[in-house]
Design a protein around this motif. Structure first.
Motif, PDB file in Angstrom:
ATOM      1  N   HIS A  75      27.110 -30.171 -48.894  1.00 40.67           N
ATOM      2  CA  HIS A  75      27.502 -28.770 -48.855  1.00 40.67           C
ATOM      3  C   HIS A  75      28.677 -28.510 -49.790  1.00 40.67           C
ATOM      4  N   HIS A  76      28.915 -27.214 -50.024  1.00 40.01           N
ATOM      5  CA  HIS A  76      30.118 -26.770 -50.737  1.00 40.01           C
ATOM      6  C   HIS A  76      30.727 -25.599 -49.989  1.00 40.01           C
ATOM      7  N   HIS A  77      30.846 -25.743 -48.676  1.00 38.39           N
ATOM      8  CA  HIS A  77      31.465 -24.700 -47.870  1.00 38.39           C
ATOM      9  C   HIS A  77      32.221 -25.358 -46.724  1.00 38.39           C
ATOM     10  N   TYR A  78      32.771 -24.536 -45.837  1.00 38.21           N
ATOM     11  CA  TYR A  78      33.624 -25.047 -44.770  1.00 38.21           C
ATOM     12  C   TYR A  78      32.900 -24.994 -43.436  1.00 38.21           C
ATOM     13  N   GLY A  79      33.627 -25.206 -42.332  1.00 39.37           N
ATOM     14  CA  GLY A  79      32.957 -25.376 -41.058  1.00 39.37           C
ATOM     15  C   GLY A  79      33.394 -24.402 -39.991  1.00 39.37           C
ATOM     16  N   ILE A  80      32.608 -24.341 -38.918  1.00 40.72           N
ATOM     17  CA  ILE A  80      32.939 -23.500 -37.770  1.00 40.72           C
ATOM     18  C   ILE A  80      32.659 -24.258 -36.480  1.00 40.72           C
ATOM     19  N   ILE A  94      30.408 -10.260 -38.418  1.00 41.28           N
ATOM     20  CA  ILE A  94      31.006 -11.160 -37.425  1.00 41.28           C
ATOM     21  C   ILE A  94      32.271 -11.788 -37.997  1.00 41.28           C
ATOM     22  N   ASP A  95      33.361 -11.647 -37.283  1.00 40.05           N
ATOM     23  CA  ASP A  95      34.616 -12.279 -37.677  1.00 40.05           C
ATOM     24  C   ASP A  95      34.600 -13.726 -37.184  1.00 40.05           C
ATOM     25  N   LEU A  96      34.507 -14.654 -38.125  1.00 40.93           N
ATOM     26  CA  LEU A  96      34.450 -16.087 -37.808  1.00 40.93           C
ATOM     27  C   LEU A  96      35.812 -16.764 -37.920  1.00 40.93           C
ATOM     28  N   THR A  97      36.867 -15.984 -38.137  1.00 46.33           N
ATOM     29  CA  THR A  97      38.186 -16.572 -38.360  1.00 46.33           C
ATOM     30  C   THR A  97      38.613 -17.525 -37.246  1.00 46.33           C
ATOM     31  N   PRO A  98      38.513 -17.134 -35.963  1.00 44.55           N
ATOM     32  CA  PRO A  98      38.915 -18.073 -34.903  1.00 44.55           C
ATOM     33  C   PRO A  98      38.047 -19.324 -34.866  1.00 44.55           C
ATOM     34  N   ASP A  99      36.803 -19.190 -35.366  1.00 46.94           N
ATOM     35  CA  ASP A  99      35.868 -20.317 -35.310  1.00 46.94           C
ATOM     36  C   ASP A  99      36.060 -21.306 -36.448  1.00 46.94           C
ATOM     37  N   THR A 100      36.686 -20.861 -37.532  1.00 42.84           N
ATOM     38  CA  THR A 100      36.880 -21.776 -38.662  1.00 42.84           C
ATOM     39  C   THR A 100      38.233 -22.477 -38.648  1.00 42.84           C
TER      40      THR A 100
END
Length: 289
Positions: free
Chosen positions: A45-50, A244-250
């Motif tokens: 991958h080239h992205h981050y996680g949740i 969807i705000d994924l900020t708390p999940d990342t």
């Protein structure tokens, strides 16, 4: 006279000097983080996680295997992010085609094909990334269904209305959003679904913070605001179905990564900007109407 036909694929020249800079950046990028994580199970991958960190799986920090377990956990979280994106593509059939704009080394494309059984086309400015993704598809025996091409995501080599779904996974900060949404709107069939997961600066903060500026400089990109995404979609017949705000999940991903041997120096900027609200991690799913 015998003529010879070159088997080397045609690689178009960058349309702008900036695109040339981005191609150079990713062709020369050699930080171990993406490869180390991908080596866990072959999905690069080239992205981050949740998601929440599984501390039970990590075990004791004094364990000689702890770092290996930490890398595996980071990879689990980034694959969970890709799974969430695929969840929002909706009903995709085996005869459909999907497009990954800014496909990196192709991990999400492999996951999409494994889930839906359909053809997945990826585009990237980096010949190095495209070669890696295509080699990996051959190793998996899915090269007829999963292909990466070197080209501009603002001028994709697909017919109008050809794609049932398309996405940008942390790649939209390299282009003008209006031009990008216009191109996704063109290649998507009416009723097709576009999904993006991206970091964006928060308009309520006022302006991009110093942390966002550091991220821009680190990746040679131009992070947009959430408002800009929604405006560009509205202007190009893409109607959001989910924001969807994924900020708390990342945040757990970044906090864990900051303790690993894979730090790149940008972790503080992500963590602090997510904490102070100047930066957000969002998923937007929109239908082509």
């Amino acid at each position: 006279m015998t003529s010879t036909v070159s088997t080397t694929p045609f690689i178009p020249a960058p349309a702008t000097p900036y695109q040339g800079d981005i191609a150079r950046y990713w062709n020369e990028e050699a930080r171990p983080v993406n490869l180390r994580l991908g080596d866990v199970d072959g999905l690069y991958h080239h992205h981050y996680g949740i998601g929440a960190v599984d501390h039970a799986a990590l075990g004791d920090t004094a364990d000689s295997e702890y770092e290996k377990k930490l890398v595996a956990e980071l990879h689990r979280l980034e694959s969970a992010q890709a799974e969430l994106l695929l969840d929002h593509l909706g009903a995709i059939g085996r005869d459909d085609m999907l497009v990954d704009a800014g496909c990196g080394r192709g991990g999400s494309m492999v996951m999409a094909h494994q889930r839906f059984g359909c053809k997945v086309e990826g585009v990237t400015l980096s010949a190095k990334q495209a070669d890696f993704g295509n080699n990996r598809a051959r190793e998996l025996g899915i090269e007829e269904s999963v292909r990466s091409r070197v080209c501009n995501m603002l001028d994709m080599p697909f017919e109008t209305g050809q794609a049932a779904g398309s996405w940008n996974n942390e790649s939209s900060m390299y282009v003008d959003l209006h031009d990008l949404m216009a191109e996704h709107s063109r290649v998507l069939a009416v009723g097709g679904r576009y999904v993006t997961i991206t970091g964006c600066w928060n308009p309520r903060y006022g302006q991009p913070s110093k942390w966002v500026s550091q991220i821009n400089a680190h990746f040679e990109c131009n992070i947009h605001s959430r408002r800009e995404y929604l405006r560009a979609m509205a202007d190009n017949r893409l109607v959001p179905q989910a924001v969807i705000d994924l900020t708390p999940d990342t945040l757990p991903y970044w906090e864990l990564r900051a303790t690993s041997s894979l730090v790149t120096g940008i972790e503080e900027a992500f963590i602090e900007s997510y904490r102070d609200g100047s930066f957000q991690y969002v998923l937007i799913a929109a239908d082509r109407v």
